[in-house]
Write an enzyme that holds these catalytic residues in place. Sequence first.
Site, mmCIF file in Angstrom:
data_model
loop_
_atom_site.group_PDB
_atom_site.id
_atom_site.type_symbol
_atom_site.label_atom_id
_atom_site.label_comp_id
_atom_site.label_asym_id
_atom_site.label_seq_id
_atom_site.Cartn_x
_atom_site.Cartn_y
_atom_site.Cartn_z
ATOM 1 N N ASP A 113 0.860 -1.189 0.000
ATOM 2 C CA ASP A 113 0.000 0.000 0.000
ATOM 3 C C ASP A 113 0.889 1.229 0.000
ATOM 4 O O ASP A 113 2.000 1.201 0.544
ATOM 5 C CB ASP A 113 -0.898 0.011 1.242
ATOM 6 C CG ASP A 113 -1.990 -1.044 1.206
ATOM 7 O OD1 ASP A 113 -2.505 -1.332 0.106
ATOM 8 O OD2 ASP A 113 -2.342 -1.563 2.278
ATOM 9 N N ASP A 131 -7.071 -1.371 -4.695
ATOM 10 C CA ASP A 131 -8.158 -0.933 -3.816
ATOM 11 C C ASP A 131 -9.048 0.095 -4.521
ATOM 12 O O ASP A 131 -10.267 0.098 -4.350
ATOM 13 C CB ASP A 131 -7.598 -0.340 -2.518
ATOM 14 C CG ASP A 131 -6.810 -1.343 -1.707
ATOM 15 O OD1 ASP A 131 -7.109 -2.559 -1.786
ATOM 16 O OD2 ASP A 131 -5.878 -0.924 -0.990
#
Length: 154
Positions: A113, A131
């Site tokens: 991330d 995402d």
Amino acid sequence: MKKSEIALLFGLFALDRLSKSIIDSAMKLYESKEIIKDFFYITYCRNTGAAWSILEGKMWFFYIITIVALGVMGYFLIQADKKEVLQRLSFVCMIAGTLGNFFDRLTMQYVIDFLDFYIFGYNYPVFNVADICLCVGVGLLALDVILHPGEKNV
């Protein structure tokens, strides 16, 4: 699946892989670079859980859930009428996002991330391109249901 849907799915997956690869090679773990002061940062994190690191370290659970989710989304994509463009696009985005994070979990046991936002003083959980694909896909599916109330939806 249409050729354009396959191209979009692989394009989104490739964008996710490329962005994570760049972050992994260009930054140190937990390094953060300010892009827009007090709003947007690139912060390299590794997540061994799901959103907000829930169920951290439960890889086998994620493998099973992901395979089931991919099967269900694939089924609905195949069953969706070719004219249901918004619905089909939503499934393509969700499948691409699911595959992006699944690839990380399978190959590294964590998800990379790096998109880090501070919104109204709140440090939103760090996320990635996969995402975004998942959220856009869910949003498009919700929009399709809103725009076509009472019709046969997924």
